[in-house]
Design an enzyme around this catalytic site. Structure first.
Site, PDB file in Angstrom:
ATOM      1  N   THR A 274       0.834  -1.195   0.000  1.00 18.84           N
ATOM      2  CA  THR A 274       0.000   0.000   0.000  1.00 18.84           C
ATOM      3  C   THR A 274       0.875   1.254   0.000  1.00 18.84           C
ATOM      4  OG1 THR A 274      -0.209   0.198   2.418  1.00 18.84           O
ATOM      5  CG2 THR A 274      -1.732  -1.292   1.298  1.00 18.84           C
ATOM      6  N   GLY A 275       0.371   2.314  -0.631  1.00 15.28           N
ATOM      7  CA  GLY A 275       1.125   3.566  -0.683  1.00 15.28           C
ATOM      8  C   GLY A 275       2.491   3.384  -1.298  1.00 15.28           C
TER       9      GLY A 275
ATOM     10  N   THR B 196       3.742   4.265  -4.561  1.00 12.98           N
ATOM     11  CA  THR B 196       4.153   5.007  -5.761  1.00 12.98           C
ATOM     12  C   THR B 196       5.462   5.770  -5.546  1.00 12.98           C
ATOM     13  OG1 THR B 196       2.808   6.929  -5.137  1.00 12.98           O
ATOM     14  CG2 THR B 196       1.784   5.283  -6.591  1.00 12.98           C
TER      15      THR B 196
ATOM     16  N   GLY C  56       8.951   6.584  -2.431  1.00 10.39           N
ATOM     17  CA  GLY C  56       9.573   6.383  -1.123  1.00 10.39           C
ATOM     18  C   GLY C  56       9.759   4.935  -0.716  1.00 10.39           C
ATOM     19  N   ILE C  57       9.527   4.667   0.560  1.00 14.71           N
ATOM     20  CA  ILE C  57       9.725   3.326   1.111  1.00 14.71           C
ATOM     21  C   ILE C  57       8.842   2.313   0.393  1.00 14.71           C
ATOM     22  CG2 ILE C  57       9.435   1.894   3.174  1.00 14.71           C
ATOM     23  CD1 ILE C  57      10.204   4.353   4.844  1.00 14.71           C
TER      24      ILE C  57
ATOM     25  N   SER D  33       7.388   2.611  12.908  1.00 17.63           N
ATOM     26  CA  SER D  33       8.395   3.659  12.944  1.00 17.63           C
ATOM     27  C   SER D  33       9.011   3.715  14.336  1.00 17.63           C
ATOM     28  CB  SER D  33       7.740   5.010  12.611  1.00 17.63           C
ATOM     29  OG  SER D  33       8.564   6.093  12.951  1.00 17.63           O
TER      30      SER D  33
ATOM     31  N   TYR E 223       1.103  11.347  14.861  1.00 16.29           N
ATOM     32  CA  TYR E 223       1.771  10.346  14.037  1.00 16.29           C
ATOM     33  C   TYR E 223       2.332   9.228  14.915  1.00 16.29           C
ATOM     34  CZ  TYR E 223       5.362   8.228  11.055  1.00 16.29           C
ATOM     35  OH  TYR E 223       6.157   7.346  10.358  1.00 16.29           O
TER      36      TYR E 223
END
Length: 264
Positions: free
Chosen positions: A13-14, A16, A18-19, A141, A154
């Protein structure tokens, strides 16, 4: 160690940028069929095209869906009805003084960073358990453990992922499915570059800005630099493999020694 994921289907997921993009590419290079996800169809197609440039033989699927919503999750399942490896990487972050975080923002961080992952786990975990193999991972994280004063909303969401991961690992006990969270340390992505420049002088060159950020805001890092996305991806691919069959219910660290603890 040969990490062969041929015959496995993964959803990141997510992914597109970066990580997430690094994880998707590394899984594809290991042989998995990989769903690349984002909200914008154009950006998803661009990410798929870029991944194919770097890994021409990769088996990639575009999953354009807003996974922060029930409708988006249903769309993902239409494209990928079964998944063997679910990497819950989707997340948002940003700095804001603690007393200025509104109710709406608290809910938004929980819904995108936590509930989206819970929803997809509910969707795909039963099939994994029935088939006797599966890998569910939550990209957490260091902020889950060392709550940053400048973004406690966050940090809260990442702490919640540790609990979610442990709980679903218990649900999957004895089925051949493993569930883990990955505690990523401060990582070099485009979004993090923007975040760094929220906290240090925007006129500084990037290398100097990065060093200043680590020295002033993340001094406990033993690596003393930002982690590269590929370094996170290497751990995710290992946890996705047969070789990691005895690792479950864990919070596995790839944090550059940031968390001051001798336990995971």
């Amino acid at each position: 160690m040969e990490l062969n994921l041929e015959g496995r289907t993964a959803l990141v997921t997510g992914s597109t940028q970066g990580i997430g993009a690094a994880i998707a590419l590394r899984l594809a290079r290991a042989g998995a069929r990989v769903g690349i996800n984002g909200r914008d169809p154009g950006r998803v197609e661009e990410a798929v095209a870029q991944a194919r440039k770097e890994a021409p033989r990769a088996d990639l699927v575009a999953v354009a869906a807003d996974l922060g919503t029930e409708e988006g999750a249903a769309r993902a399942q239409e494209v990928l009805p079964e998944v063997d490896i679910l990497v819950n990487n989707l997340g948002i972050f940003g700095a804001k003084p603690a007393l200025e975080i509104s109710d709406e923002e608290w809910r938004r961080y929980f819904e995108i960073n936590v509930l989206a992952a819970v929803r997809l786990t509910r969707m795909y975990l039963p099939g994994m358990m029935d088939r006797g193999f599966g890998r569910v991972q939550y990209i957490a994280s260091d902020s889950a453990v060392v709550i940053p004063a400048e973004m406690i909303h966050y940090g809260m969401s990442k702490t919640a992922l540790l609990a979610v991961s442990r709980g679903f690992a218990k649900e999957a006990a004895g089925t051949g499915v493993t569930v883990n969270s990955v505690i990523a340390g401060p990582t070099h992505t485009g979004g993090v570059e923007d975040f760094v420049y929220q906290l240090v002088d925007r006129d500084l060159p990037w290398d100097e800005a990065q060093r200043t950020f680590m020295r002033e805001h993340r001094p406990q890092s033993l690596l003393q630099r930002l982690i590269e996305p590929e370094e996170i991806a290497n751990l995710v691919v290992y946890l996705s493999s047969e070789q990691a069959s005895a690792t479950t219910g864990g919070a596995v660290r790839v944090d550059g020694g940031y968390v001051d603890s001798i336990l995971p």
